[in-house]
Design an enzyme around this catalytic site. Structure first.
Site, PDB file in Angstrom:
ATOM      1  CG  PHE A  49      -5.254  -1.762  -0.425  1.00 50.38           C
ATOM      2  CD1 PHE A  49      -5.431  -2.604  -1.182  1.00 50.38           C
ATOM      3  CD2 PHE A  49      -3.757  -1.187  -0.348  1.00 50.38           C
ATOM      4  CE1 PHE A  49      -4.350  -3.535  -1.803  1.00 50.38           C
ATOM      5  CE2 PHE A  49      -2.692  -1.795  -0.981  1.00 50.38           C
ATOM      6  CZ  PHE A  49      -3.042  -3.045  -1.567  1.00 50.38           C
ATOM      7  N   GLY A 107       0.775  -1.218   0.049  1.00 47.66           N
ATOM      8  CA  GLY A 107      -0.069   0.006   0.062  1.00 47.66           C
ATOM      9  C   GLY A 107       0.849   1.232   0.155  1.00 47.66           C
ATOM     10  CB  THR A 108       4.407   1.654   0.525  1.00 44.27           C
ATOM     11  OG1 THR A 108       4.512   1.038   1.925  1.00 44.27           O
ATOM     12  CG2 THR A 108       5.351   3.075   0.778  1.00 44.27           C
ATOM     13  CB  THR A 109       2.263   5.661  -3.161  1.00 44.16           C
ATOM     14  OG1 THR A 109       2.327   6.819  -1.982  1.00 44.16           O
ATOM     15  CG2 THR A 109       0.809   5.157  -3.196  1.00 44.16           C
ATOM     16  CE  LYS A 150      -0.036  10.727   0.125  1.00 40.85           C
ATOM     17  NZ  LYS A 150       0.470   9.334   0.223  1.00 40.85           N
ATOM     18  CG  HIS A 205      -3.295  12.696   1.474  1.00 42.53           C
ATOM     19  ND1 HIS A 205      -3.409  13.155   0.161  1.00 42.53           N
ATOM     20  CD2 HIS A 205      -3.661  11.638   1.729  1.00 42.53           C
ATOM     21  CE1 HIS A 205      -4.008  12.034  -0.323  1.00 42.53           C
ATOM     22  NE2 HIS A 205      -4.370  11.308   0.586  1.00 42.53           N
ATOM     23  CB  THR A 224      -5.545   8.311  -4.610  1.00 50.00           C
ATOM     24  OG1 THR A 224      -5.115   7.141  -3.574  1.00 50.00           O
ATOM     25  CG2 THR A 224      -7.096   8.295  -4.880  1.00 50.00           C
TER      26      THR A 224
END
Length: 228
Positions: A105, A77-79, A139, A135, A146
């Site tokens: 997710f 799930g890490t970008t 972050k 965000h 996304t």
């Protein structure tokens, strides 16, 4: 399942809670314990059914490579690593593991992307578009995964080559807010997804690990979320 969770951050902690609620056995590893992938040797991964990564852009690629080479299925799930997708796809195929990734997710976000796909037709009727994403201040990457996925969805669905502008904000404790604004001389269309908590991300990640059990291949959440 025996799950190794990489990342003690805000989302990782909720993933651990959801996994425990779903009766999985969870081992949580932070950055100190996993310095230079020390927790990801084949010996230390023995007995683990899957690894879930919610760490950061600075270490996720090394984590992926170590887990895939150890033959472990992985949910990421890490970008911030997606420029290396072709390299990782080849590595997964070479080692015969299962790998599933997403910029987000959340089922809600993936429904939002479907709505945006339909709305992209506006660009063929003299509308212009912009994407805004907000965000929390901690972050590290911008724009968000996304927002990048939203821009790609619009480009593919509209048939237009130009990229929509993404404007990013980092402030306070915002979990994640994404807006698509389509504007013409006559009117303006707003589409928005506002995450109220990280639970949606966590549930999607844990369900992805369950779905991936026994599978081999390279998958993206947007293609499989309806099967969870």
């Amino acid at each position: 399942m025996n799950l190794l969770l990489l990342g003690r951050g805000k989302t990782g902690s909720v993933v651990a809670e959801v996994a425990a609620e779903r009766k999985h056995h969870v081992r949580l590893v932070g950055s100190t314990e996993n310095s230079a992938c020390a927790a990801l040797t084949p010996e230390k991964l023995r007995g683990m059914d899957a690894v879930i990564d919610f760490t950061g852009p600075h270490c996720v690629l090394a984590n992926i490579e170590a887990c895939v080479r150890a033959g472990k299925n992985m949910v990421v799930g890490t970008t911030g690593w997606h420029k290396e997708i072709d390299h990782i796809r080849r590595l997964v195929q070479e080692h015969g593991t299962g790998f599933l990734y997403a910029g987000n997710f959340s089922v809600g976000v993936n429904l939002f992307l479907e709505v945006a796909r339909a709305a992209a037709a506006a660009l063929q009727y003299d509308y212009s578009g912009q994407i805004f994403e907000r965000h929390h201040a901690s972050k590290k990457d911008a724009p968000s995964g996304t927002a990048i996925a939203l821009r790609s969805t619009i480009r593919e669905a509209s048939g237009k080559d130009e990229e929509l502008e993404i404007i990013s904000f980092r402030e306070g404790e915002v979990v994640g807010l994404h807006e698509l604004v389509l504007e013409s001389a006559a009117d303006r269309i707003y589409l928005c997804h506002d995450a109220k908590s990280r639970r949606g991300f966590a549930e999607g990640a844990v369900r992805s690990a369950e779905w991936l059990a026994g599978k081999k291949g390279f998958f993206e959440f947007k293609d499989v979320w309806r099967e969870l």
